[in-house]
Motif scaffolding. Structure first.
Motif, PDB file in Angstrom:
ATOM      1  N   UNK A 187      19.056  44.881 -10.180  1.00 27.19           N
ATOM      2  CA  UNK A 187      19.469  46.184  -9.639  1.00 27.19           C
ATOM      3  C   UNK A 187      18.237  46.970  -9.220  1.00 27.19           C
ATOM      4  N   UNK A 188      18.400  47.764  -8.147  1.00 27.52           N
ATOM      5  CA  UNK A 188      17.315  48.665  -7.731  1.00 27.52           C
ATOM      6  C   UNK A 188      17.889  50.047  -7.562  1.00 27.52           C
ATOM      7  N   UNK A 189      17.263  51.008  -8.159  1.00 28.36           N
ATOM      8  CA  UNK A 189      17.726  52.366  -7.959  1.00 28.36           C
ATOM      9  C   UNK A 189      16.641  53.194  -7.267  1.00 28.36           C
ATOM     10  N   UNK A 190      17.054  53.919  -6.238  1.00 29.86           N
ATOM     11  CA  UNK A 190      16.099  54.737  -5.485  1.00 29.86           C
ATOM     12  C   UNK A 190      16.447  56.209  -5.580  1.00 29.86           C
ATOM     13  N   UNK A 191      17.585  56.511  -6.196  1.00 29.66           N
ATOM     14  CA  UNK A 191      17.989  57.903  -6.401  1.00 29.66           C
ATOM     15  C   UNK A 191      17.558  58.371  -7.781  1.00 29.66           C
ATOM     16  N   UNK A 192      17.989  59.595  -8.108  1.00 28.81           N
ATOM     17  CA  UNK A 192      17.529  60.178  -9.363  1.00 28.81           C
ATOM     18  C   UNK A 192      18.537  60.013 -10.496  1.00 28.81           C
ATOM     19  N   UNK A 193      19.667  59.347 -10.227  1.00 28.78           N
ATOM     20  CA  UNK A 193      20.728  59.352 -11.242  1.00 28.78           C
ATOM     21  C   UNK A 193      21.085  57.965 -11.758  1.00 28.78           C
ATOM     22  N   UNK A 194      20.270  56.984 -11.476  1.00 28.56           N
ATOM     23  CA  UNK A 194      20.493  55.659 -12.051  1.00 28.56           C
ATOM     24  C   UNK A 194      21.917  55.186 -11.765  1.00 28.56           C
ATOM     25  N   UNK A 195      22.284  55.229 -10.498  1.00 27.93           N
ATOM     26  CA  UNK A 195      23.679  55.008 -10.121  1.00 27.93           C
ATOM     27  C   UNK A 195      24.124  53.557 -10.257  1.00 27.93           C
ATOM     28  N   UNK A 206      13.241  50.930 -11.323  1.00 36.01           N
ATOM     29  CA  UNK A 206      13.600  52.356 -11.350  1.00 36.01           C
ATOM     30  C   UNK A 206      12.448  53.170 -10.765  1.00 36.01           C
ATOM     31  N   UNK A 207      12.777  54.221  -9.997  1.00 34.13           N
ATOM     32  CA  UNK A 207      11.724  54.943  -9.281  1.00 34.13           C
ATOM     33  C   UNK A 207      10.715  55.602 -10.217  1.00 34.13           C
ATOM     34  N   UNK A 208       9.434  55.545  -9.827  1.00 37.54           N
ATOM     35  CA  UNK A 208       8.370  56.138 -10.648  1.00 37.54           C
ATOM     36  C   UNK A 208       7.144  56.353  -9.763  1.00 37.54           C
ATOM     37  N   UNK A 209       6.498  57.496  -9.924  1.00 44.38           N
ATOM     38  CA  UNK A 209       5.268  57.767  -9.176  1.00 44.38           C
ATOM     39  C   UNK A 209       4.056  57.384 -10.019  1.00 44.38           C
ATOM     40  N   UNK A 210       3.106  56.756  -9.350  1.00 46.82           N
ATOM     41  CA  UNK A 210       1.869  56.361 -10.030  1.00 46.82           C
ATOM     42  C   UNK A 210       0.777  57.323  -9.583  1.00 46.82           C
ATOM     43  N   UNK A 247       1.690  57.960  -5.844  1.00 47.71           N
ATOM     44  CA  UNK A 247       2.229  56.931  -4.956  1.00 47.71           C
ATOM     45  C   UNK A 247       3.603  56.513  -5.471  1.00 47.71           C
ATOM     46  N   UNK A 248       4.543  56.345  -4.548  1.00 49.60           N
ATOM     47  CA  UNK A 248       5.891  55.959  -4.976  1.00 49.60           C
ATOM     48  C   UNK A 248       5.979  54.467  -5.229  1.00 49.60           C
ATOM     49  N   UNK A 249       6.698  54.116  -6.261  1.00 57.25           N
ATOM     50  CA  UNK A 249       6.972  52.705  -6.546  1.00 57.25           C
ATOM     51  C   UNK A 249       8.060  52.622  -7.601  1.00 57.25           C
ATOM     52  N   UNK A 250       8.078  51.511  -8.314  1.00 51.82           N
ATOM     53  CA  UNK A 250       9.119  51.309  -9.323  1.00 51.82           C
ATOM     54  C   UNK A 250       8.523  50.846 -10.641  1.00 51.82           C
ATOM     55  N   UNK A 329      -0.105  48.616 -14.921  1.00 56.98           N
ATOM     56  CA  UNK A 329       0.749  49.108 -16.006  1.00 56.98           C
ATOM     57  C   UNK A 329       1.796  50.090 -15.474  1.00 56.98           C
ATOM     58  N   UNK A 330       2.859  50.294 -16.244  1.00 59.95           N
ATOM     59  CA  UNK A 330       3.939  51.184 -15.799  1.00 59.95           C
ATOM     60  C   UNK A 330       3.431  52.604 -15.606  1.00 59.95           C
ATOM     61  N   UNK A 331       4.080  53.315 -14.689  1.00 58.64           N
ATOM     62  CA  UNK A 331       3.824  54.754 -14.575  1.00 58.64           C
ATOM     63  C   UNK A 331       4.393  55.423 -15.826  1.00 58.64           C
ATOM     64  N   UNK A 332       3.762  56.547 -16.256  1.00 58.04           N
ATOM     65  CA  UNK A 332       4.172  57.125 -17.540  1.00 58.04           C
ATOM     66  C   UNK A 332       5.631  57.551 -17.593  1.00 58.04           C
ATOM     67  N   UNK A 333       6.196  57.963 -16.455  1.00 52.92           N
ATOM     68  CA  UNK A 333       7.610  58.369 -16.560  1.00 52.92           C
ATOM     69  C   UNK A 333       8.421  57.922 -15.357  1.00 52.92           C
ATOM     70  N   UNK A 334       9.694  57.656 -15.617  1.00 52.12           N
ATOM     71  CA  UNK A 334      10.630  57.325 -14.540  1.00 52.12           C
ATOM     72  C   UNK A 334      11.109  58.611 -13.896  1.00 52.12           C
ATOM     73  N   UNK A 335      11.572  58.493 -12.664  1.00 53.95           N
ATOM     74  CA  UNK A 335      12.122  59.673 -11.982  1.00 53.95           C
ATOM     75  C   UNK A 335      13.646  59.722 -12.103  1.00 53.95           C
ATOM     76  N   UNK A 336      14.164  59.237 -13.198  1.00 53.29           N
ATOM     77  CA  UNK A 336      15.611  59.327 -13.411  1.00 53.29           C
ATOM     78  C   UNK A 336      15.843  60.594 -14.220  1.00 53.29           C
ATOM     79  N   UNK A 337      16.189  61.674 -13.528  1.00 55.40           N
ATOM     80  CA  UNK A 337      16.319  62.940 -14.254  1.00 55.40           C
ATOM     81  C   UNK A 337      17.627  63.667 -13.943  1.00 55.40           C
TER      82      UNK A 337
END
Ligand code: SRM
Ligand code: SF4
Length: 551
Positions: A187-195, A206-210, A247-250, A329-337
């Protein structure tokens, strides 16, 4: 290629027949099967290998097969929907379709003699059902409002298509990935609600900024034994990054799955990838799973069992080896808010003057006539596009403001409402005993009847997500629901009757977590008052009389 063992003596039945003949081989035999008929053909081909083409023998309705399509990102065109409608229409009362919990469509009533013609039709409109069952990668889910949602962080459509093309060789079938140890979900989510319920997939993005990488994804360390990146990397174009700005990524999650034996939420791989490296990472993870995944016991073959055996660090290293590069390494936080949306009703698109409208399809069941109507509405009012959600509903996008009022008067919206009641709205159900031989109970019709009765008794101010699933395989995802109902058999007055175990606490969207079993073995005939009490105690439902007095 694969690690399917060279000696077959110690293999389980599934590994044995896969080693004897690749599932995809039946592609060349469809004409032969069609003329032989389902009763005369080889049983292993019929009951198992045909699933590599998405064709499922149904022991409950022998001779009437189910076909599971692939709908990347849950998107299809009105032409494609019409072809699917024509296929099921010819089977009269036996023909129907279901929208699945993976944003997909399954067709019912299919006769084997019609398969050559059906596959030809699919080909002409770019549909495929290849590798959608058994030990293959299932339909790849993406945001149902990708490209429409003003607040999305990334439009998932192209990436999902690219992953599907890589895995299935553009829908023609790809023997590189037809002998996995077990099924595999992406699964890939690009929105903020983990649809798309990222957390219940074997591999999820899951979306995350580095911050401040100054780099654009994978580190460039080349590793010994690695393949060249040629042909493995996505051609999703990204802007040249400014090293100063995030930078945007996952962030990558791995190992989520449900099975009768065990259910686990996906865990962080501690990896962040840019969009252009997603396809390569999917390939690398699939290769590790294919070549190193556990195959002895089918109950212990999903990806998480390998991660358990190796530990996450070794798994991550092996993925890097296949990739030929180090992972950041992973970005510290996901953008699922955000809280999860259900997309029902009328919504403004990011394109000025356009709207998407979510239609509620009760438990995802479609008749041929419904499918023709959905196709017509999409063509007449939108741009011909149709979308599906993991809640088994339909979205028609790109309806202009000027056409909207007329659209809302269409008769189909009386059946597939844009304002369903609070319990109906979020109801999800797996196939159950009508067609599925694993089922311990009937689900879809029972779910609808019970919700109707509960809505007559109770008043609710917000939706409650009730998911039904006919057995512990959990296709109806009871663990993500507010109230999940899992079919079981129960003893009552000396008789065995259909019953459920009740799950609660499933949380979706931000901070998603799985629900757990809170009550076991309720006979279905005694369930309604139990649900009524749960709805009153936990979801502020009010008995109708009381609700009337307090108004
Ligand atoms: Fe499922 C097997 C239906 C989503 C876990 N699932 C089956 C079979 C193929 C069994 C069979 O042969 O009868 C069911 C076909 C019944 C039929 O005639 O429709 C079936 N699964 C479904 C669908 C149609 C349920 C629905 O009504 O929406 C969903 C089809 C999705 C798709 O389009 O591909 C469906 N199945 C799921 C999900 C949910 C998800 O993916 O988000 C799960 C749990 C998540 C997961 O897999 O980790 C799920 N199905 C299973 C399992 C347990 C897997 C395991 O590792 O043990 C089985 C049994 C198996 O594979 O051996 C199974
Ligand atoms: Fe069949 Fe069980 Fe899946 Fe429902 S949960 S579709 S009954 S396998």
């Amino acid at each position: 290629m694969t690690n399917a063992a060279t000696t077959t003596a110690s293999l389980n039945k599934f590994e044995k027949f896969k080693a004897e003949k690749d599932g995809l081989a039946v592609k060349a035999e469809i004409e032969k099967f069609a003329s032989l008929g389902w009763e005369a053909m080889d049983e292993t081909d019929r009951d198992h290998r045909l699933k590599w083409l998405g064709v499922f023998f149904r022991p409950v309705t022998p001779g009437k097969f189910m076909m599971r399509m692939r709908m990347p990102n849950g998107i299809l065109t009105h032409h494609q929907m019409r072809v699917l409608a024509e296929v099921v229409q010819r089977y009269g009362d036996d023909g129907s379709a279901d929208i699945t919990t993976r944003q997909n469509i399954q067709l019912r009533g299919i006769r084997i003699e019609d398969l050559p013609e059906i596959f030809n039709k699919f080909h002409t409109v770019g549909l495929t059902s290849v590798q959608s069952g058994m030990d293959n990668v299932r339909n790849i889910t993406g945001d149902p409002v990708a490209g429409l949602d003003a607040d999305e962080l990334f439009d998932t459509r192209e990436l999902v298509q690219q992953i599907q093309d890589m895995i299935t060789n553009k829908g023609e079938g790809n023997s590189e990935f037809t002998n996995l140890p077990r099924k595999f979900n992406i699964a890939i989510t690009g929105g903020r609600d983990n649809s798309v319920h990222a957390e219940i997939n074997d591999l999820a993005f899951v979306p995350a900024f580095k911050e401040g990488t100054g780099d654009w994804g994978l580190e460039t360390r080349e590793k010994q034994g690695s393949r060249g990146a040629e042909g493995q990397r996505s051609n999703v174009q990204s802007p040249i990054p400014d090293p100063q700005s995030p930078v945007f990524g996952f962030n990558v999650l791995v190992g989520g799955f449900f099975s009768g034996k065990r259910c686990e939420a996906a865990i962080p791989l501690n990896a962040w990838v840019s969009p252009e490296d997603v396809v390569a990472l999917c390939r690398a993870v699939l290769e590790v799973f294919r070549d190193c995944g556990l195959r002895a016991n089918r109950q212990k073959s999903r990806l998480m069992w390998l991660i358990d055996e190796w530990g996450l660090e070794k798994f991550r290293l092996e993925v890097e080896n296949r990739l030929g590069k180090s992972l950041l390494p992973a970005a510290p936080k996901d953008e699922i808010d955000w809280e999860k949306r259900d997309h029902i009703g009328v919504h403004k698109q990011k394109q000025p003057g356009l709207n998407y409208v979510g239609l509620h399809v009760p438990v995802g069941r479609l008749a041929a006539d419904d499918m023709f109507e959905i196709a017509r509405l999409a063509e007449v009012y939108g741009n011909g596009e149709i979308r599906l959600t993991v809640e088994q509903n339909v979205i028609i996008p790109n309806i202009s403001d000027s056409r909207l009022v007329m659209f809302l008067t269409e008769p189909l919206l009386e059946k597939f409402s844009i304002t369903p009641k609070q319990l109906t709205r979020s109801l999800v159900s797996c196939t159950g005993a009508q067609f599925c031989n694993f089922a311990l109970i009937e689900t879809k019709q029972r779910a609808l009847a019970m919700i109707k009765d509960l809505e007559a008794e109770l008043e609710l101010t917000h939706p409650v997500r009730i998911h039904w699933t006919g057995c512990p395989n959990s296709c109806g995802q009871p663990q993500v629901a507010d109230i999940g109902l899992m079919g079981t058999k129960v003893r009552k007055n000396g008789k065995t009757v259909e019953g459920v175990d009740i799950y609660m606490g499933g949380k979706v969207g931000k901070e998603a977590q799985l629900g757990t079993c809170v009550q076991k073995g309720i006979p279905c005939e005694d369930l309604q008052p139990v649900l009524r009490d749960l709805l009153i105690q936990h979801f502020a439902a009010k008995p109708r009389q009381e609700a009337l007095v307090s108004h």
